[in-house]
Design a protein around this motif. Structure first.
Motif, short mmCIF file in Angstrom:
data_model
loop_
_atom_site.label_atom_id
_atom_site.label_comp_id
_atom_site.label_asym_id
_atom_site.label_seq_id
_atom_site.Cartn_x
_atom_site.Cartn_y
_atom_site.Cartn_z
N LEU A 133 0.82 -1.20 0.00
CA LEU A 133 0.00 0.00 0.00
C LEU A 133 0.86 1.26 0.00
O LEU A 133 2.01 1.26 0.45
CB LEU A 133 -0.90 0.01 1.24
N ALA A 134 0.27 2.34 -0.50
CA ALA A 134 0.86 3.67 -0.38
C ALA A 134 0.42 4.26 0.97
O ALA A 134 -0.65 3.89 1.49
CB ALA A 134 0.40 4.55 -1.54
N PRO A 135 1.17 5.20 1.52
CA PRO A 135 2.36 5.83 0.96
C PRO A 135 3.66 5.06 1.20
O PRO A 135 4.72 5.48 0.72
CB PRO A 135 2.40 7.17 1.69
N GLU A 136 3.60 3.95 1.96
CA GLU A 136 4.84 3.22 2.23
C GLU A 136 5.47 2.73 0.93
O GLU A 136 6.70 2.69 0.81
CB GLU A 136 4.54 2.04 3.17
N THR A 137 4.62 2.33 -0.02
CA THR A 137 5.09 1.93 -1.35
C THR A 137 4.36 2.77 -2.37
O THR A 137 3.14 2.67 -2.52
CB THR A 137 4.82 0.44 -1.61
N ARG A 138 5.09 3.63 -3.06
CA ARG A 138 4.48 4.50 -4.06
C ARG A 138 4.18 3.72 -5.33
O ARG A 138 4.80 2.70 -5.62
CB ARG A 138 5.41 5.67 -4.42
N ALA A 139 3.23 4.25 -6.11
CA ALA A 139 2.93 3.67 -7.42
C ALA A 139 4.16 3.81 -8.32
O ALA A 139 4.88 4.82 -8.22
CB ALA A 139 1.74 4.40 -8.04
N ASN A 197 -10.17 12.23 -2.59
CA ASN A 197 -9.54 11.65 -3.77
C ASN A 197 -8.14 12.22 -4.00
O ASN A 197 -7.19 11.48 -4.24
CB ASN A 197 -10.43 11.89 -4.99
N ARG A 198 -8.02 13.54 -3.91
CA ARG A 198 -6.70 14.17 -4.11
C ARG A 198 -5.71 13.73 -3.04
O ARG A 198 -4.54 13.48 -3.32
CB ARG A 198 -6.82 15.68 -4.14
N MET A 199 -6.18 13.67 -1.80
CA MET A 199 -5.29 13.25 -0.71
C MET A 199 -4.81 11.82 -0.93
O MET A 199 -3.63 11.50 -0.71
CB MET A 199 -6.00 13.39 0.64
N ALA A 200 -5.72 10.94 -1.36
CA ALA A 200 -5.32 9.56 -1.63
C ALA A 200 -4.29 9.49 -2.75
O ALA A 200 -3.28 8.78 -2.64
CB ALA A 200 -6.55 8.72 -1.97
N TRP A 201 -4.54 10.22 -3.84
CA TRP A 201 -3.58 10.23 -4.94
C TRP A 201 -2.24 10.83 -4.51
O TRP A 201 -1.18 10.39 -5.00
CB TRP A 201 -4.14 11.00 -6.14
N ASP A 202 -2.25 11.80 -3.63
CA ASP A 202 -0.99 12.35 -3.11
C ASP A 202 -0.20 11.27 -2.38
O ASP A 202 1.03 11.20 -2.50
CB ASP A 202 -1.27 13.52 -2.16
N GLY A 254 -0.36 14.83 -10.76
CA GLY A 254 -0.86 15.88 -11.63
C GLY A 254 0.15 16.41 -12.64
O GLY A 254 -0.21 17.20 -13.50
N SER A 255 1.40 15.96 -12.56
CA SER A 255 2.43 16.45 -13.46
C SER A 255 2.59 15.52 -14.66
O SER A 255 1.99 14.45 -14.72
CB SER A 255 3.78 16.57 -12.72
N ASP A 256 3.45 15.94 -15.59
CA ASP A 256 3.69 15.11 -16.77
C ASP A 256 4.69 13.99 -16.50
O ASP A 256 5.07 13.26 -17.41
CB ASP A 256 4.16 15.97 -17.94
N LYS A 257 5.09 13.83 -15.24
CA LYS A 257 6.02 12.75 -14.88
C LYS A 257 5.29 11.44 -14.55
O LYS A 257 5.93 10.43 -14.33
CB LYS A 257 6.86 13.18 -13.68
#
Length: 347
Positions: free
Chosen positions: A148-154, A244-249, A257-260
């Motif tokens: 799971l995130a944030p311990e493991t990022r996507a 939703n935004r907090m979860a994606w963060d 939200g960036s092009d990265k």
């Protein structure tokens, strides 16, 4: 002690009338669903401890293993645990729920990826409800434990699910499944991972036997969180725009939200949706995930892939988690899923 976020102060079904922050028109909750949605009011801000606490199962002071709890209500099933090698040498655990006395030696398989915004839940989350939804369909359910995130990022979680999928396909004989009849089932955050591993399977040309189908249910597909439905349900919704935004963060970090951001982190970033398995997508009309789901289906069609899309009017996020024949909208949504699976597997 850290103060927990307060629950939303108004009935969700009346949020547009009572919450002064809601400025733009939006569809209304179906009256038959209002008592259901208004019975659980959640905080707008993500509380990881609270979300992860939902998966704890206990009986007084004694902890009951989730698999045992599930089997008690599904006595026709047996549970077996397996392990696959993960992408970083980590252990990926798989739980397999199979009929105790199968009619056939080889059965279709449902590869389950649990919800929880990619930040909460475990491989047993939603299994009892899934068994209720698909009762009468003989199949093997394989459910995967991903980091799971944030311990493991996507895309760490997606890579875990992909490693599990490869193991399942390569060990189909052991599991008693047909590798040509694997359908991937992903709910909410799990649907993002389901879509990501179908892209991985296409791009990496593994498993060797193509995946039969994918089901993306109320899918959390887009880290940009800028669609019309995101704006309409910024407030006054069980999984609102703030949540939703907090979860994606948590999932992606500062690059959100960036092009990265890659397609394996956020599937809506994929420009090429060709050559994907047969797909079923559904979402509620009154949730942030509605328009990204529609866009994903549209882009699949644009690229020549096939997709069955349902947007359920007046419904909210995960409104159909448990079938209810007395509520026509819920029953119709559940029936659509089971009808699609039967057609994919048996026709």
């Amino acid at each position: 002690m850290t103060e927990q976020p307060r629950s939303y102060p108004f009935p969700y079904s009346q949020a547009a009338q009572l919450d002064s922050r809601i400025k733009i028109p939006r569809p209304v909750i179906d009256p038959t669903l209002a008592p259901i949605i208004d019975s659980f009011l959640l905080p707008e801000e993500v509380d990881l401890q609270l979300m992860r606490g939902f998966t704890a199962i206990g009986d007084g002071e004694e902890c009951i293993h989730p698999a045992d709890t599930i089997i008690k209500t599904a006595v026709h099933m047996k549970h077996t645990k397996y392990h696959a090698l993960g992408p970083n040498g980590n252990n990926v655990t798989l739980s397999v729920f199979a009929p105790t006395n199968p009619t056939w030696n080889v059965l279709p398989a449902l590869y389950h990826i649990h919800g929880g915004g990619m930040i909460a839940g475990d491989r047993f989350s939603g299994i009892a409800e899934l068994l209720d939804i698909i009762k009468g369909i003989e199949c093997v359910i394989i459910t995967v434990e991903y980091r799971l995130a944030p311990e493991t990022r996507a895309p760490g979680g997606a890579e875990d699910c992909y490693a599990g999928l490869i193991w399942v396909s390569e060990n189909a004989t052991v599991l008693g499944i047909d590798p040509a009849k694997i359908v991937i089932w992903g709910v909410s955050g799990g649907a993002a991972l389901a879509a990501a591993i179908c892209l991985m399977a296409r791009d990496r040309k593994l498993p060797a036997t193509p995946i039969k189908g994918q089901m993306l249910l109320s899918p959390m597909l887009d880290d940009r969180c800028d669609s019309l439905s995101d704006q309409q349900f910024e407030y006054g919704s069980p999984w609102c725009g703030i949540t939703n935004r907090m979860a994606w963060d948590y999932v992606i970090g500062e690059d959100r939200g960036s092009d990265k951001v890659s397609q394996y982190q956020s599937p809506s970033r994929a420009k090429d949706l060709s050559n994907l398995p047969c797909t079923y997508i559904d979402a509620a009309e009154c949730e942030v995930f509605r328009d990204p789901a529609v866009s994903f289906a549209t882009n699949m069609w644009r690229c020549g892939s096939t997709c069955e899309l349902h947007i359920w009017p007046g419904a909210f996020h995960l409104f159909d988690g448990i079938d209810n024949p007395n509520v026509p909208l819920i029953h119709a949504a559940v029936s659509a899923k089971t009808t699609w699976m039967k057609r994919i597997w048996f026709c």
